[in-house]
Design an enzyme around this catalytic site. Structure first.
Site, PDB file in Angstrom:
ATOM      1  N   SER A 122       0.802  -1.229   0.000  1.00 27.57           N
ATOM      2  CA  SER A 122       0.000   0.000   0.000  1.00 27.57           C
ATOM      3  C   SER A 122       0.836   1.281   0.000  1.00 27.57           C
ATOM      4  CB  SER A 122      -0.944  -0.090   1.198  1.00 27.57           C
ATOM      5  OG  SER A 122      -1.788   0.997   1.277  1.00 27.57           O
ATOM      6  N   ASP A 340      -3.038   6.426  -3.097  1.00 32.86           N
ATOM      7  CA  ASP A 340      -1.888   5.811  -2.429  1.00 32.86           C
ATOM      8  C   ASP A 340      -1.302   4.729  -3.348  1.00 32.86           C
ATOM      9  OD1 ASP A 340      -3.674   3.726  -2.100  1.00 32.86           O
ATOM     10  OD2 ASP A 340      -2.993   3.230  -0.093  1.00 32.86           O
ATOM     11  N   ASP A 344      -6.099   2.293  -3.084  1.00 33.46           N
ATOM     12  CA  ASP A 344      -7.336   2.096  -2.326  1.00 33.46           C
ATOM     13  C   ASP A 344      -7.609   3.280  -1.387  1.00 33.46           C
ATOM     14  OD1 ASP A 344      -5.423   1.566  -0.419  1.00 33.46           O
ATOM     15  OD2 ASP A 344      -6.245  -0.374   0.206  1.00 33.46           O
ATOM     16  N   GLU A 444     -12.401   6.299   6.252  1.00 30.76           N
ATOM     17  CA  GLU A 444     -11.421   6.696   7.244  1.00 30.76           C
ATOM     18  C   GLU A 444     -10.898   8.056   6.798  1.00 30.76           C
ATOM     19  OE1 GLU A 444      -9.399   2.885   9.169  1.00 30.76           O
ATOM     20  OE2 GLU A 444      -8.696   3.202   7.137  1.00 30.76           O
ATOM     21  N   ALA A 445     -10.430   8.844   7.759  1.00 25.03           N
ATOM     22  CA  ALA A 445      -9.910  10.169   7.407  1.00 25.03           C
ATOM     23  C   ALA A 445      -8.782  10.049   6.389  1.00 25.03           C
ATOM     24  CB  ALA A 445      -9.415  10.875   8.664  1.00 25.03           C
ATOM     25  N   PRO A 576      -3.085   1.028  20.097  1.00 24.02           N
ATOM     26  CA  PRO A 576      -1.905   0.368  19.531  1.00 24.02           C
ATOM     27  C   PRO A 576      -2.061   0.315  18.022  1.00 24.02           C
ATOM     28  CG  PRO A 576      -3.377  -1.260  20.526  1.00 24.02           C
ATOM     29  CD  PRO A 576      -4.004   0.079  20.759  1.00 24.02           C
ATOM     30  N   SER A 577      -0.990   0.632  17.284  1.00 26.10           N
ATOM     31  CA  SER A 577      -1.041   0.531  15.825  1.00 26.10           C
ATOM     32  C   SER A 577      -1.255  -0.924  15.434  1.00 26.10           C
ATOM     33  CB  SER A 577       0.271   1.040  15.244  1.00 26.10           C
ATOM     34  OG  SER A 577       0.473   0.528  13.955  1.00 26.10           O
TER      35      SER A 577
HETATM   36  C1  16G Z   1      -4.147  -0.297   7.318  1.00 28.92           C
HETATM   37  C2  16G Z   1      -5.630  -0.316   7.055  1.00 28.92           C
HETATM   38  C3  16G Z   1      -6.204   1.074   7.197  1.00 28.92           C
HETATM   39  C4  16G Z   1      -5.874   1.632   8.563  1.00 28.92           C
HETATM   40  C5  16G Z   1      -4.393   1.563   8.830  1.00 28.92           C
HETATM   41  C6  16G Z   1      -4.125   1.901  10.267  1.00 28.92           C
HETATM   42  C7  16G Z   1      -6.865  -1.688   5.503  1.00 28.92           C
HETATM   43  C8  16G Z   1      -7.030  -2.110   4.071  1.00 28.92           C
HETATM   44  N1  16G Z   1      -5.918  -0.793   5.714  1.00 28.92           N
HETATM   45  O1  16G Z   1      -3.485   0.439   6.353  1.00 28.92           O
HETATM   46  O2  16G Z   1      -7.593   0.969   7.054  1.00 28.92           O
HETATM   47  O3  16G Z   1      -6.290   2.965   8.649  1.00 28.92           O
HETATM   48  O4  16G Z   1      -3.929   0.237   8.605  1.00 28.92           O
HETATM   49  O5  16G Z   1      -2.783   1.719  10.554  1.00 28.92           O
HETATM   50  O6  16G Z   1      -7.541  -2.162   6.385  1.00 28.92           O
HETATM   51  P1  16G Z   1      -2.274   1.720  12.061  1.00 28.92           P
HETATM   52  O7  16G Z   1      -3.011   0.600  12.760  1.00 28.92           O
HETATM   53  O8  16G Z   1      -0.828   1.531  11.953  1.00 28.92           O
HETATM   54  O9  16G Z   1      -2.649   3.039  12.641  1.00 28.92           O
HETATM   55 ZN    ZN Z   2      -3.522   1.284   0.178  1.00 27.37          ZN
END
Ligand code: 16G
Ligand code: ZN
Length: 611
Positions: A122, A340, A344, A444-445, A576-577
């Protein structure tokens, strides 16, 4: 074969699955000098088979061990399926992609339908890569399979891998050995590691007898999801069909733009930052099939144009709020969009000052607002009160956001009288929630989102359209139904899709006669700040209420509440990420300074407690 079991069990049938491991060990001792690992493993697997297993089962075991031995697990890495599949540096991902191929094949065997496997990381750097699986409906793989995916990805050797597959197939009642056939559509983005990882995916699928990998070529993530969904619905699902569906539904929407507005319609030009990824190249193809829209692609990924996601793309533009590379002072005032790396995600922007690197950002929240206004308007035209109540078609319209949605957007949507609900971060959560409505709009934002129409509502729209075509063709009500049907065709029903999202935005702006500025000024975002905190173990933070409250560690939420109370209109949460080893902090306030200070204070608490 039987020699190894003599003295233990006189008949293989009686060897319980749980004792296999014991027998493995024993055999290894008996034959320490087998010529090759593969042969030895294959031999071992056969040697412990109960007699009731057929030759086909034996073949399956040999195949799994044999191919598994070609993809050893890299040392010192732990793979986790995470929010959006497995991700890490592409050079060490082949064992994971091979195993994802096995999982996809099993998923197809289990469901009796086509599934998808996409190789992409991505918006992440070009050296990274990743793999995720699309379920038969085109959505993300069911969460209930994630623990198995994690276990398989980390199986230390072929024997463990075999054991896990056999155990899982038994638990899930998946017939092995070619009793059923399976089909996995494979896609990849433009990353340099994509090609060799595709080979690993093919071998993973081929490791399950009866499963066939079908290489769909270089695709955007949403194209692959769309193809999976279409194939299972019996709809033609090539890339040409995808482009045809998008261009035809776009034309239909443009044809329904009120004629009197054509003279003073919104600007028909849009400049798109393709993140030097697959989306830019696909958009170059798609734009040739469109009329009424002038698309210019920058960062299209062509030789010498730049590096994937580096200084460009939706993630960069949304997070940094700066001008992406490839854009300059000539673009000031023009409507621009950013995709991106796998197309997507979509955000819009306008260059305010190239020299000061300033942009006016329209993020996922505002794209959502635009879609919501348009759909609400079409529904109200359709349900305009007149004497004939039978013509009404009430619809349950729902808006789905995450805690990252700017508070101003949520207020705005609620003021419009819309139902707004929240889910945790990650498409799999938003998509599921949105599918509970007749029309569910989720974003999502960061720009990932789409509009979902329930099958039953599409059916009602279609019958209403037929009815109106014979009684009042060309009426406002009829046009509203046709517009809604065109939206359901245009916007990807499987997953957020920057290309179809872009066309829908453009068609709606034409319909509304809105300039970029008008759209951008729908509401003013509250100043916000995001920070990351490196912690020893991110899993120690557990959240609830769509990630807005911390449940563990105890005491942290009280500290967040205490800090937040210091700021008017303050809002703050930590989570948590799902993709990195960090805790994310988000804060909002009435001024940028307040948001910055709130985020910083909370980050310090997180660091002190967990860092
Ligand atoms: C991934 C997710 C996205 C989310 C991001 C959060 C999909 C296809 N993509 O890119 O939706 O906003 O993770 O990342 O589900 P984080 O958990 O590191 O904040
Ligand atoms: Zn993507």
């Amino acid at each position: 074969m039987q020699i190894f079991c003599q003295g233990k069990n006189s008949c293989h049938d009686e060897i319980d699955r749980k004792t296999w491991k014991h027998v493995y060990t024993e055999v290894i001792h008996v034959f320490p000098s087998c010529q090759t690992l593969v042969k030895r493993e294959a031999f071992l697997a056969i040697s412990v088979l109960p007699q009731s297993f057929s030759m086909a089962d034996e073949k399956q075991r040999v195949l799994l061990l044999d191919s598994g031995s070609r993809f050893p697990l890299p040392q010192g890495v732990r793979f986790s399926y995470g929010t959006a599949g497995f991700r890490c540096n592409g050079s060490i991902l082949s064992s994971t992609v091979f195993r994802a191929g096995i999982i996809a094949a099993l998923r197809s065997l289990k469901t009796g339908s086509v599934v998808g496997l996409m190789i992409t990381a991505s918006h992440n750097p070009v050296a990274d890569n990743g793999v995720k699986i699309a379920d038969p409906d085109g959505g993300m793989m069911t969460q209930s399979w994630e623990p198995f995916a994690d276990a398989l990805a980390n199986a230390p050797d072929p024997q463990h891998l075999l054991q896990l597959v056999l155990q899982f197939a038994m638990d899930e009642n998946i017939p092995l050995g070619g009793v059923h056939s399976a089909e996995v559509l494979l896609g990849r983005d433009t990353r340099p590691t994509g090609e060799f990882l595709l080979e690993a995916a093919k071998q993973g699928v081929n490791a399950m007898i009866g499963a066939i990998p079908i290489d769909m070529g270089i695709l955007t993530t949403p194209q692959l999801h769309w193809m999976v969904r279409s194939r299972n619905k019996g709809i033609k699902a090539t890339e040409t069909d995808y482009f045809k569906q998008l261009s035809e539904s776009f034309r239909c929407l443009m044809d329904l733009v009120p004629k009197e507005t054509v003279k003073d319609r919104a600007d028909t030009k849009v400049v798109v930052d393709g993140a030097n990824g697959v989306g830019g190249a696909k958009l170059e193809e798609l734009k040739e099939m469109l009329t009424g829209l002038e698309i210019h692609v920058r960062n299209s990924g062509k030789e010498g144009e730049g590096i994937l996601n580096e200084g460009c793309g939706a993630d960069y533009v949304q997070k940094e709020k700066v001008v992406p590379c490839g854009f300059c002072s000539d673009d000031v005032g023009t409507r621009c969009a950013s995709l991106d790396g796998d197309a997507d995600r979509l955000v819009y922007f306008r260059v305010l000052s190239a020299s000061h690197n300033r942009i006016d950002l329209v993020d996922g929240d505002k794209i959502l607002s635009l879609f919501a206004i348009f759909i609400k308007e079409q529904l109200s035209i359709l349900n305009k009160k007149d004497n004939d109540l039978s013509k009404e078609l009430p619809a349950k319209l729902g808006i789905v956001q995450t805690a990252y949605a700017n508070g101003a957007s949520t207020n705005y949507l609620k003021q419009l009288g819309l139902e707004v609900v929240f889910t945790p971060t990650g498409v799999k959560y938003l998509h599921k929630k949105a599918s509970e409505y007749d029309i569910g709009i989720y974003f999502e934002a960061n720009g990932h989102g789409t509009v979902l129409f329930s099958e039953s509502f599409i059916y009602l729209l279609e019958s209403r359209s037929n009815e109106l075509a014979s009684t009042s063709a060309g009426s406002e009500r009829h046009k509203a139904v046709l517009r809604l049907l065109a939206v359901s065709q245009l916007i990807n029903q499987a997953v957020g899709d920057a290309l179809s999202g872009l066309l829908l935005v453009e068609a709606i702006l034409q319909y509304m006669r809105w300039s970029f500025q008008k759209w951008s000024e729908l509401y003013h975002d509250l100043p916000s700040r995001q920070l990351k905190v490196k912690v020893a173990d991110r899993s120690t933070v557990i959240t609830a209420n769509a990630e807005t409250r911390v449940v563990k560690p105890s005491g942290l939420q009280e500290l967040i509440d205490m800090e937040t109370a210091k700021y008017p209109r303050g809002r703050c949460f930590v989570r948590p990420s799902g993709t990195e080893d960090i805790i994310r902090v988000y804060a909002e306030g009435s001024t940028q300074e307040a948001a910055d200070n709130l985020a910083k204070a909370v980050a310090q608490h997180v660091d002190r407690l967990l860092g």
